[in-house]
Design a protein around this motif. Structure first.
Motif, PDB file in Angstrom:
ATOM      1  N   ASP A  67       0.835  -1.190   0.000  1.00  0.00           N
ATOM      2  CA  ASP A  67       0.000   0.000   0.000  1.00  0.00           C
ATOM      3  C   ASP A  67       0.881   1.256   0.000  1.00  0.00           C
ATOM      4  O   ASP A  67       1.433   1.623   1.042  1.00  0.00           O
ATOM      5  N   PRO A  68       1.022   1.938  -1.135  1.00  0.00           N
ATOM      6  CA  PRO A  68       1.872   3.130  -1.188  1.00  0.00           C
ATOM      7  C   PRO A  68       1.263   4.340  -0.476  1.00  0.00           C
ATOM      8  O   PRO A  68       1.953   5.326  -0.242  1.00  0.00           O
ATOM      9  N   THR A  69      -0.006   4.269  -0.098  1.00  0.00           N
ATOM     10  CA  THR A  69      -0.672   5.402   0.542  1.00  0.00           C
ATOM     11  C   THR A  69      -0.324   5.531   2.023  1.00  0.00           C
ATOM     12  O   THR A  69      -0.518   6.587   2.605  1.00  0.00           O
ATOM     13  N   GLY A  70       0.132   4.456   2.651  1.00  0.00           N
ATOM     14  CA  GLY A  70       0.415   4.479   4.082  1.00  0.00           C
ATOM     15  C   GLY A  70      -0.808   4.242   4.948  1.00  0.00           C
ATOM     16  O   GLY A  70      -0.705   4.163   6.175  1.00  0.00           O
ATOM     17  N   ILE A  71      -1.975   4.109   4.328  1.00  0.00           N
ATOM     18  CA  ILE A  71      -3.202   3.938   5.103  1.00  0.00           C
ATOM     19  C   ILE A  71      -3.189   2.612   5.858  1.00  0.00           C
ATOM     20  O   ILE A  71      -3.554   2.558   7.033  1.00  0.00           O
ATOM     21  N   SER A  72      -2.765   1.541   5.211  1.00  0.00           N
ATOM     22  CA  SER A  72      -2.769   0.239   5.894  1.00  0.00           C
ATOM     23  C   SER A  72      -1.815   0.241   7.077  1.00  0.00           C
ATOM     24  O   SER A  72      -2.152  -0.274   8.149  1.00  0.00           O
ATOM     25  N   ASP A  73      -0.633   0.820   6.925  1.00  0.00           N
ATOM     26  CA  ASP A  73       0.311   0.898   8.047  1.00  0.00           C
ATOM     27  C   ASP A  73      -0.291   1.698   9.197  1.00  0.00           C
ATOM     28  O   ASP A  73      -0.181   1.317  10.364  1.00  0.00           O
ATOM     29  N   TYR A  74      -0.919   2.818   8.864  1.00  0.00           N
ATOM     30  CA  TYR A  74      -1.542   3.649   9.889  1.00  0.00           C
ATOM     31  C   TYR A  74      -2.642   2.888  10.625  1.00  0.00           C
ATOM     32  O   TYR A  74      -2.684   2.849  11.857  1.00  0.00           O
ATOM     33  N   LEU A  75      -3.549   2.268   9.869  1.00  0.00           N
ATOM     34  CA  LEU A  75      -4.671   1.571  10.493  1.00  0.00           C
ATOM     35  C   LEU A  75      -4.228   0.359  11.294  1.00  0.00           C
ATOM     36  O   LEU A  75      -4.841   0.036  12.315  1.00  0.00           O
ATOM     37  N   ASN A  76      -3.182  -0.300  10.873  1.00  0.00           N
ATOM     38  CA  ASN A  76      -2.692  -1.441  11.638  1.00  0.00           C
ATOM     39  C   ASN A  76      -2.034  -1.012  12.950  1.00  0.00           C
ATOM     40  O   ASN A  76      -2.021  -1.767  13.908  1.00  0.00           O
ATOM     41  N   ALA A  77      -1.500   0.216  13.005  1.00  0.00           N
ATOM     42  CA  ALA A  77      -0.772   0.675  14.190  1.00  0.00           C
ATOM     43  C   ALA A  77      -1.608   1.514  15.156  1.00  0.00           C
ATOM     44  O   ALA A  77      -1.359   1.497  16.362  1.00  0.00           O
ATOM     45  N   VAL A  78      -2.581   2.259  14.655  1.00  0.00           N
ATOM     46  CA  VAL A  78      -3.330   3.192  15.489  1.00  0.00           C
ATOM     47  C   VAL A  78      -4.250   2.444  16.456  1.00  0.00           C
ATOM     48  O   VAL A  78      -4.693   1.330  16.174  1.00  0.00           O
ATOM     49  N   SER A  79      -4.557   3.087  17.578  1.00  0.00           N
ATOM     50  CA  SER A  79      -5.560   2.543  18.501  1.00  0.00           C
ATOM     51  C   SER A  79      -6.929   2.722  17.857  1.00  0.00           C
ATOM     52  O   SER A  79      -7.335   3.845  17.559  1.00  0.00           O
ATOM     53  N   LYS A  80      -7.596   1.595  17.632  1.00  0.00           N
ATOM     54  CA  LYS A  80      -8.904   1.603  16.988  1.00  0.00           C
ATOM     55  C   LYS A  80      -9.978   1.344  18.037  1.00  0.00           C
ATOM     56  O   LYS A  80      -9.829   0.460  18.877  1.00  0.00           O
ATOM     57  N   TYR A  81     -11.067   2.104  17.946  1.00  0.00           N
ATOM     58  CA  TYR A  81     -12.197   1.944  18.851  1.00  0.00           C
ATOM     59  C   TYR A  81     -13.436   1.735  17.997  1.00  0.00           C
ATOM     60  O   TYR A  81     -13.715   2.529  17.100  1.00  0.00           O
ATOM     61  N   VAL A  82     -14.137   0.658  18.270  1.00  0.00           N
ATOM     62  CA  VAL A  82     -15.354   0.352  17.525  1.00  0.00           C
ATOM     63  C   VAL A  82     -16.527   0.391  18.498  1.00  0.00           C
ATOM     64  O   VAL A  82     -16.486  -0.250  19.544  1.00  0.00           O
ATOM     65  N   VAL A  83     -17.549   1.184  18.159  1.00  0.00           N
ATOM     66  CA  VAL A  83     -18.732   1.280  19.002  1.00  0.00           C
ATOM     67  C   VAL A  83     -19.713   0.218  18.526  1.00  0.00           C
ATOM     68  O   VAL A  83     -20.165   0.239  17.389  1.00  0.00           O
ATOM     69  N   SER A  84     -20.000  -0.729  19.417  1.00  0.00           N
ATOM     70  CA  SER A  84     -20.883  -1.835  19.055  1.00  0.00           C
ATOM     71  C   SER A  84     -21.432  -2.494  20.315  1.00  0.00           C
ATOM     72  O   SER A  84     -20.717  -2.663  21.299  1.00  0.00           O
ATOM     73  N   THR A  85     -22.690  -2.887  20.232  1.00  0.00           N
ATOM     74  CA  THR A  85     -23.285  -3.661  21.324  1.00  0.00           C
ATOM     75  C   THR A  85     -23.236  -5.152  21.017  1.00  0.00           C
ATOM     76  O   THR A  85     -23.564  -5.966  21.874  1.00  0.00           O
ATOM     77  N   THR A  86     -22.829  -5.522  19.801  1.00  0.00           N
ATOM     78  CA  THR A  86     -22.854  -6.939  19.408  1.00  0.00           C
ATOM     79  C   THR A  86     -21.476  -7.537  19.149  1.00  0.00           C
ATOM     80  O   THR A  86     -21.304  -8.742  19.303  1.00  0.00           O
ATOM     81  N   LEU A  87     -20.493  -6.751  18.753  1.00  0.00           N
ATOM     82  CA  LEU A  87     -19.168  -7.278  18.442  1.00  0.00           C
ATOM     83  C   LEU A  87     -18.490  -7.754  19.724  1.00  0.00           C
ATOM     84  O   LEU A  87     -18.454  -7.034  20.722  1.00  0.00           O
ATOM     85  N   GLN A  88     -17.966  -8.956  19.710  1.00  0.00           N
ATOM     86  CA  GLN A  88     -17.304  -9.510  20.896  1.00  0.00           C
ATOM     87  C   GLN A  88     -15.782  -9.403  20.799  1.00  0.00           C
ATOM     88  O   GLN A  88     -15.157  -8.791  21.633  1.00  0.00           O
TER      89      GLN A  88
END
Length: 180
Positions: A67-88
């Motif tokens: 990925d030459p955009t750097g987006i995949s590296d960023y998303l793999n490294a950043v703290s991700k927060y997902v708002v969900s009542t169903t995801l375990q």
């Protein structure tokens, strides 16, 4: 307190649903837009999405190796927060499930850089209605769709927005930053 920043690709008539095929930055503009996104990534250390957007991204970005955009590296490294009542089990490194807007509000109260929410229209509407959005960064595409999910449907629109930056790109896409 951290800022919660909503970043969206949007048409002139306020549509953020890309199902009609309007979201297609040309090659001549991609480097400019990516440069603007890099500045935003450096200002943030948390990425906030709803369950559907999270699952879509989790199924794509971790598998991008060239990925030459750097987006995949960023998303793999950043703290991700997902708002969900169903995801375990988020099944993506550096991911945390938040069960509601009260947990988003608690995240905003912690020390750190900006929290960026993107896509996730249902979540973004809830964040706006709850008064949790501090800034909107809108990449406005010079197209009118006439139908589709809108960023500000009816009552979720903030009473006033203050324009703090305008950055035009060669293709006609314009970044508009608004503070609430």
């Amino acid at each position: 307190m951290r800022d919660l920043v909503v970043t969206e690709n949007i048409t002139l008539d306020g549509v953020i649903d890309a199902s009609e095929g309007w979201f297609n930055p040309g090659d001549e503009d991609l480097s400019d837009v990516l440069g603007a996104l890099e500045v935003q990534r450096e200002a943030a250390d948390a990425f906030l999405v709803g369950r559907q957007t999270f699952e879509d991204m989790r199924g794509y970005w971790p598998h991008q190796t060239d990925d030459p955009t750097g987006i995949s590296d960023y998303l793999n490294a950043v703290s991700k927060y997902v708002v969900s009542t169903t995801l375990q089990d988020p099944q993506w490194e550096h991911s945390t499930v938040l069960r509601g807007l009260d947990e988003v509000e608690a995240l905003k109260a912690t020390a750190g850089k900006d929290i960026v929410a993107t896509g996730s229209i249902t979540l973004v509407h809830a964040l706006a209605t709850a008064g949790l959005v501090d800034e909107y960064r809108l990449f406005v595409y010079p197209v009118v769709i006439g139908k589709g999910a809108r960023l500000f449907p009816g009552t979720s629109t903030p009473a006033t927005l203050q324009l703090v930056e305008t950055q035009p790109f060669r293709s006609g896409i314009t970044l508009l930053r608004y503070r609430t």
